[in-house]
Every structure is written in C-alpha cells, then in structure tokens.
Design an enzyme around this catalytic site. Structure first.
Site, mmCIF file in Angstrom:
data_model
loop_
_atom_site.group_PDB
_atom_site.id
_atom_site.type_symbol
_atom_site.label_atom_id
_atom_site.label_comp_id
_atom_site.label_asym_id
_atom_site.label_seq_id
_atom_site.Cartn_x
_atom_site.Cartn_y
_atom_site.Cartn_z
ATOM 1 N N GLU A 1 32.976 29.880 30.653
ATOM 2 C CA GLU A 1 31.991 30.008 31.732
ATOM 3 C C GLU A 1 31.016 28.831 31.672
ATOM 4 O O GLU A 1 30.301 28.669 30.687
ATOM 5 C CB GLU A 1 31.256 31.341 31.576
ATOM 6 C CG GLU A 1 30.369 31.725 32.721
ATOM 7 C CD GLU A 1 29.856 33.146 32.580
ATOM 8 O OE1 GLU A 1 28.617 33.308 32.575
ATOM 9 O OE2 GLU A 1 30.672 34.091 32.448
ATOM 10 N N TYR B 1 18.392 39.336 40.811
ATOM 11 C CA TYR B 1 19.568 39.574 39.974
ATOM 12 C C TYR B 1 19.562 41.029 39.522
ATOM 13 O O TYR B 1 18.690 41.455 38.769
ATOM 14 C CB TYR B 1 19.594 38.646 38.758
ATOM 15 C CG TYR B 1 20.878 38.809 37.983
ATOM 16 C CD1 TYR B 1 22.049 38.215 38.438
ATOM 17 C CD2 TYR B 1 20.924 39.591 36.834
ATOM 18 C CE1 TYR B 1 23.243 38.379 37.756
ATOM 19 C CE2 TYR B 1 22.115 39.758 36.152
ATOM 20 C CZ TYR B 1 23.264 39.156 36.607
ATOM 21 O OH TYR B 1 24.451 39.324 35.945
ATOM 22 N N ARG C 1 9.982 39.475 27.024
ATOM 23 C CA ARG C 1 9.961 40.007 25.667
ATOM 24 C C ARG C 1 11.284 39.648 25.003
ATOM 25 O O ARG C 1 12.263 39.316 25.672
ATOM 26 C CB ARG C 1 9.756 41.532 25.657
ATOM 27 C CG ARG C 1 10.875 42.314 26.288
ATOM 28 C CD ARG C 1 10.547 43.794 26.415
ATOM 29 N NE ARG C 1 11.687 44.550 26.921
ATOM 30 C CZ ARG C 1 12.618 45.099 26.161
ATOM 31 N NH1 ARG C 1 12.556 44.979 24.846
ATOM 32 N NH2 ARG C 1 13.616 45.768 26.686
ATOM 33 N N ARG D 1 21.359 29.092 40.636
ATOM 34 C CA ARG D 1 22.277 28.460 39.687
ATOM 35 C C ARG D 1 23.670 28.993 39.994
ATOM 36 O O ARG D 1 23.829 30.157 40.383
ATOM 37 C CB ARG D 1 21.902 28.795 38.241
ATOM 38 C CG ARG D 1 20.712 28.028 37.738
ATOM 39 C CD ARG D 1 20.986 26.544 37.569
ATOM 40 N NE ARG D 1 21.741 26.268 36.344
ATOM 41 C CZ ARG D 1 22.259 25.083 36.043
ATOM 42 N NH1 ARG D 1 22.169 24.082 36.911
ATOM 43 N NH2 ARG D 1 22.883 24.891 34.901
ATOM 44 N N ARG E 1 29.759 30.675 27.308
ATOM 45 C CA ARG E 1 30.454 31.735 26.578
ATOM 46 C C ARG E 1 31.944 31.691 26.850
ATOM 47 O O ARG E 1 32.394 31.093 27.830
ATOM 48 C CB ARG E 1 29.889 33.109 26.928
ATOM 49 C CG ARG E 1 29.940 33.489 28.392
ATOM 50 C CD ARG E 1 29.277 34.849 28.602
ATOM 51 N NE ARG E 1 29.282 35.252 30.013
ATOM 52 C CZ ARG E 1 28.867 36.432 30.444
ATOM 53 N NH1 ARG E 1 28.432 37.339 29.587
ATOM 54 N NH2 ARG E 1 28.888 36.732 31.727
ATOM 55 N N ARG F 1 15.850 44.540 16.833
ATOM 56 C CA ARG F 1 16.272 45.855 16.366
ATOM 57 C C ARG F 1 16.369 45.819 14.844
ATOM 58 O O ARG F 1 17.156 45.052 14.293
ATOM 59 C CB ARG F 1 17.615 46.242 16.972
ATOM 60 C CG ARG F 1 17.543 46.432 18.479
ATOM 61 C CD ARG F 1 18.834 46.997 18.990
ATOM 62 N NE ARG F 1 18.862 46.990 20.441
ATOM 63 C CZ ARG F 1 19.960 47.214 21.152
ATOM 64 N NH1 ARG F 1 21.099 47.452 20.536
ATOM 65 N NH2 ARG F 1 19.921 47.198 22.465
ATOM 66 N N ASP G 1 21.554 44.395 37.776
ATOM 67 C CA ASP G 1 22.679 44.972 37.054
ATOM 68 C C ASP G 1 23.452 45.866 38.016
ATOM 69 O O ASP G 1 22.949 46.262 39.080
ATOM 70 C CB ASP G 1 22.185 45.791 35.854
ATOM 71 C CG ASP G 1 21.716 44.914 34.706
ATOM 72 O OD1 ASP G 1 22.198 43.773 34.597
ATOM 73 O OD2 ASP G 1 20.855 45.376 33.922
#
Length: 371
Positions: free
Chosen positions: A303, A351, A175, A252, A283, A179, A353
């Site tokens: 990065e 992955y 998705r 990666r 970034r 906002r 958080d």
C-alpha cells in the site's frame, strides 16, 4: 400519475449507499443505485482469486461497539472471529501494535507495567514545557517521548500524509493509547471480524432486489439522472457535485500493488506496517490470514500513499483549517438544496470506520422516512 421513475437515485454503491438503499427499499421506496466502477461495494470490494478474497482497496476489518449496527449487519453476512493484531517493522525488528507490554518489552526490555509506565513518563518529561503543541511532532513527543515517536510515528506519518510531521496539525494525534497489558488486540470493541463470504457478498446482499447499474457515471448525464428521481443521495465528492464552486478539497490517495506468490505463507500475519521512510509503502497485507487460509499460494498487497490528483481515487480527507472552511461552504450550499442529500466519507468529507458509516446511513434513512 407518478412524476419520477424512482424515489431515490443513489450515486455510489459503497457501504453508505448500499445500507441506505436497503433500508429505503425495505420501506417501499423505489431506488436506483449507480456506480462509476465496474463493481459494487466501493472501497470494501473484495475480489476472489486463487480461492483468496483480496481486499482490493486496502485492509478492512469490521469492528464496533454499536449493538444496533452489529445486529443490522449480521442480517446480511456472518462474521468469522478474526482479531486484528498488526505488527510494525522497524530496523529489522517486528513490534506488536497497539503499543502494549509486548511492544515495551522489545523496545526497552521492561517486563512489568510499572517499569513501562516509568519509562514512558521519563521519555515524556523532557517535553513537559510544551503547553500548546504547535504541530503533530510536538504533540506526539509530548504524549510519548522520543523512542516511540521516532521508531513508530514520525516516518510512517510523513509517508502517510506526504508532509513533514512538524508541518502537520497537532489535532491529527489527539491521544496515543498505551496498554499496560500483554494484549495484541488492536480494537477494544466487543464485536469484530471479517465477513465469511467477503465484503462483495455483503454488499450484494444489501442490494438484493434493488436496481443497480455499474460503469455508470452520474456526471456523464446529469440532466437525465436529476430527472428520474425525486431525491438524490450523492456519496461522491461534494466539491465535484457543486462543480468546485469554492475550490477543490484536498485528499491523500493510495496506490495498491497486488502480488501473487508461490508460497503458502509470506509474512505470517495479515497486516505488517513498515514505519521507515526507506520503504515507499506503509504496509503489506497478506489477505489469506484474514480468513485463516490454508491455500498453497498467497497474495500480498503493498500500500503506497500518494499525492491526490483529480484522476486518482480520494481516500483520506485532509481536515485542516483551510479544507474545513471550504467544506463548510459546500455544506451550507447543500443544505439549501432539497433535491439532493450527501452521505459517506466523500459526501461528508470525513474518514469513517465502517460501523460509523452504517450508523450514519441508518440515521439518514430515519430522517428521510420521518419527512
């Protein structure tokens, strides 16, 4: 007579291993933590230079809606009130992320949520006939239309994954959150911030009173390490543990270039994404802004995503069909081995958080203590 020196050998001192060690030690279990790097903390390690705490392996912003995790981690550190509000640089302009009214105003010159909603619907309408997106590109275009996809997503994603977007699975983008408010807070979670003393201090607090050995590689002396503990928690690559029996899992990798600058403020924000392919990095991080720093100089990090080789650090698992099929074979093999348990992003090939990492480690300790 005690058969083993330790109840648990914990391979890897990242957030998963450190949390597991802290809880098990608090429950009377004798633990040894080893890490092949010269420091604890894994990828959340922060290195202090020029009074600036450098996120050495990329930006880490703690955020959670899990009250149990928030209560737990606050026993070991105090957080500042940093709010993640990254920017995206494209064709000489800076846009707010996540996609919100500030983004739409600058991109389309719309001012109201209704105008933005209409523009998004108009952009998506040309792809309404795509019922089952065959790849990431089709999925993204169906969800957001041309302008957002080509400005923010296509080239950034291709840099990140090293493949054309039309060769990436559609599942990567489930998705795209829009906002319709002028709110630049990237996360919706109620708890957010950066540890005031840095992540290294956090992991040191977690590992207080626990035997830790850095510069220690499990694979340099496997028989010895298997003999000293009743159980092993392995947070490295699960395929490496099993000597690549079913083949190598794909990842990666990243390369970080830390640059010291004689200026007090380089970019005015902690994180700016560079979306265009002409920039080889994804970034730039300016670390002092994580802590509202006023130092006379600054440190930035560029990065660079790169292809993973066995000599590199694996960062992002490539969870496509081929790799998940391979991982499931390793997982089934692991479940037959009562001497070792696997955890963390490499051990579980996922992955996470940081809050999910802590929650998973807490869950594993509860399972182990109930045995």
């Amino acid at each position: 007579m005690r058969k083993y020196t330790y109840d648990y050998l914990i391979v890897g001192s990242g957030l998963f291993g450190s949390t597991f060690a802290q809880i098990m030690n608090g429950n009377g279990k004798k633990c040894l933590v080893i890490d092949k790097r010269g420091h604890t903390g894994g990828n959340i390690y922060t290195k202090e230079e020029n009074d600036i705490k450098i996120h050495w392996y990329g930006a880490h912003i703690f955020h959670t809606d899990n009250e149990e995790v928030w209560h737990y981690i606050n026993k070991f550190t105090k957080f500042n009130n940093y709010i993640n509000s990254p920017l995206a640089y494209s064709e000489g302009k800076l846009y707010n992320l996540p996609f919100n009214m500030n983004t739409f105003n600058k991109l389309w010159n719309v001012n109201t949520p209704e105008e933005a909603k209409h523009k998004i619907q108009e952009q998506c309408s040309k792809y309404k006939d795509i019922s089952q997106p065959a790849n990431l590109e089709e999925q993204a275009l169906k969800l957001c239309g041309d302008d957002i996809y080509y400005t923010f997503i296509k080239e950034y994603t291709e840099k990140q994954w090293g493949r054309p977007a039309n060769q990436l699975p559609a599942s990567i983008i489930k998705r795209i959150p829009f906002r319709l408010t002028y709110n630049n807070n990237y996360f919706n979670d109620p708890y957010q911030g950066i540890p005031k003393d840095g992540y290294t201090a956090l992991t040191n607090n977690l590992l207080k009173d626990i035997h830790v050995q850095t510069y220690t590689n499990y694979f340099d002396n496997i028989p010895y390490f298997q003999s000293i503990a009743e159980k092993i928690l392995f947070t490295g690559c699960i395929d490496e543990y099993f000597e690549y029996k079913f083949g190598r899992l794909d990842y990666r990798s990243l390369k970080f270039k830390h640059i010291y600058l004689d200026t007090d403020n380089y970019q005015g924000n902690a994180v700016i994404n560079y979306n265009e392919a002409k920039y080889p990095f994804t970034r730039i991080i300016e670390h002092k802004h994580f802590e509202f720093g006023k130092q006379p100089s600054t440190i930035i990090t560029k990065e660079y995503p790169q292809k993973y080789t066995p000599s590199d650090e694996p960062y992002y698992p490539i969870n496509d069909e081929k790799n998940l099929k391979c991982f499931n074979k390793y997982k089934a093999l692991a479940e037959k081995n009562s001497h070792v348990i696997f955890g963390g992003r490499l051990g579980q090939y996922a992955y996470f958080d940081m809050d999910d990492t802590i929650a998973s480690a807490i869950s594993l300790t509860q399972k182990e203590l109930s045995i």
